[in-house]
Design a protein around this motif. Sequence first.
Motif, PDB file in Angstrom:
ATOM      1  N   VAL A  87     -39.232 -35.328  49.863  1.00  0.00           N
ATOM      2  CA  VAL A  87     -37.841 -35.516  50.274  1.00  0.00           C
ATOM      3  C   VAL A  87     -37.156 -36.557  49.398  1.00  0.00           C
ATOM      4  O   VAL A  87     -36.003 -36.376  48.977  1.00  0.00           O
ATOM      5  N   MET A  88     -37.860 -37.641  49.091  1.00  0.00           N
ATOM      6  CA  MET A  88     -37.256 -38.684  48.248  1.00  0.00           C
ATOM      7  C   MET A  88     -37.011 -38.172  46.829  1.00  0.00           C
ATOM      8  O   MET A  88     -35.968 -38.460  46.229  1.00  0.00           O
ATOM      9  N   LEU A  89     -37.950 -37.416  46.284  1.00  0.00           N
ATOM     10  CA  LEU A  89     -37.736 -36.859  44.947  1.00  0.00           C
ATOM     11  C   LEU A  89     -36.588 -35.843  44.945  1.00  0.00           C
ATOM     12  O   LEU A  89     -35.799 -35.789  43.991  1.00  0.00           O
ATOM     13  N   GLY A  90     -36.488 -35.055  45.995  1.00  0.00           N
ATOM     14  CA  GLY A  90     -35.381 -34.114  46.102  1.00  0.00           C
ATOM     15  C   GLY A  90     -34.045 -34.835  46.199  1.00  0.00           C
ATOM     16  O   GLY A  90     -33.056 -34.426  45.571  1.00  0.00           O
ATOM     17  N   GLY A  91     -33.996 -35.916  46.964  1.00  0.00           N
ATOM     18  CA  GLY A  91     -32.771 -36.706  47.062  1.00  0.00           C
ATOM     19  C   GLY A  91     -32.395 -37.337  45.740  1.00  0.00           C
ATOM     20  O   GLY A  91     -31.211 -37.394  45.365  1.00  0.00           O
ATOM     21  N   LEU A  92     -33.382 -37.807  45.013  1.00  0.00           N
ATOM     22  CA  LEU A  92     -33.113 -38.387  43.689  1.00  0.00           C
ATOM     23  C   LEU A  92     -32.576 -37.328  42.729  1.00  0.00           C
ATOM     24  O   LEU A  92     -31.624 -37.586  41.974  1.00  0.00           O
ATOM     25  N   ALA A  93     -33.151 -36.142  42.776  1.00  0.00           N
ATOM     26  CA  ALA A  93     -32.680 -35.066  41.900  1.00  0.00           C
ATOM     27  C   ALA A  93     -31.260 -34.644  42.272  1.00  0.00           C
ATOM     28  O   ALA A  93     -30.418 -34.412  41.390  1.00  0.00           O
ATOM     29  N   LEU A  94     -30.955 -34.566  43.560  1.00  0.00           N
ATOM     30  CA  LEU A  94     -29.602 -34.196  43.987  1.00  0.00           C
ATOM     31  C   LEU A  94     -28.581 -35.262  43.601  1.00  0.00           C
ATOM     32  O   LEU A  94     -27.475 -34.938  43.150  1.00  0.00           O
ATOM     33  N   SER A  95     -28.950 -36.529  43.761  1.00  0.00           N
ATOM     34  CA  SER A  95     -28.010 -37.591  43.387  1.00  0.00           C
ATOM     35  C   SER A  95     -27.796 -37.624  41.868  1.00  0.00           C
ATOM     36  O   SER A  95     -26.676 -37.851  41.402  1.00  0.00           O
ATOM     37  N   ALA A  96     -28.842 -37.390  41.107  1.00  0.00           N
ATOM     38  CA  ALA A  96     -28.680 -37.342  39.648  1.00  0.00           C
ATOM     39  C   ALA A  96     -27.808 -36.169  39.242  1.00  0.00           C
ATOM     40  O   ALA A  96     -26.945 -36.297  38.357  1.00  0.00           O
ATOM     41  N   ALA A  97     -27.980 -35.030  39.886  1.00  0.00           N
ATOM     42  CA  ALA A  97     -27.147 -33.875  39.581  1.00  0.00           C
ATOM     43  C   ALA A  97     -25.686 -34.141  39.956  1.00  0.00           C
ATOM     44  O   ALA A  97     -24.765 -33.772  39.228  1.00  0.00           O
ATOM     45  N   PHE A  98     -25.451 -34.818  41.085  1.00  0.00           N
ATOM     46  CA  PHE A  98     -24.084 -35.147  41.496  1.00  0.00           C
ATOM     47  C   PHE A  98     -23.428 -36.096  40.491  1.00  0.00           C
ATOM     48  O   PHE A  98     -22.258 -35.929  40.122  1.00  0.00           O
ATOM     49  N   VAL A  99     -24.154 -37.119  40.042  1.00  0.00           N
ATOM     50  CA  VAL A  99     -23.614 -38.078  39.085  1.00  0.00           C
ATOM     51  C   VAL A  99     -23.305 -37.391  37.769  1.00  0.00           C
ATOM     52  O   VAL A  99     -22.243 -37.633  37.143  1.00  0.00           O
ATOM     53  N   LEU A 100     -24.186 -36.515  37.314  1.00  0.00           N
ATOM     54  CA  LEU A 100     -23.943 -35.827  36.045  1.00  0.00           C
ATOM     55  C   LEU A 100     -22.754 -34.874  36.122  1.00  0.00           C
ATOM     56  O   LEU A 100     -21.944 -34.799  35.194  1.00  0.00           O
TER      57      LEU A 100
END
Length: 65
Positions: free
Chosen positions: A45-58
């Motif tokens: 879940v934490m890795l998925g959240g990190l990937a989603l936040s990175a995608a949102f920032v990009l």
Amino acid sequence: MPRAFPPRRVPRHHLTLHRPPLRHDRGGAQPLRTSDLILALLGVVMLGGLALSAAFVLTSGATAP
């Protein structure tokens, strides 16, 4: 003839039930504990959240002027 040293009893501080050892499958894998499963799920879940936040920032950075 008496022995030089009498046999001593080993003190047992933690009394446990005598159970036969658990038999595992041929692979020798131990059964999973619930805490291990919860920690693995939390990591995913934490890795998925990190990937989603990175995608949102990009994506938000690409549309900003």
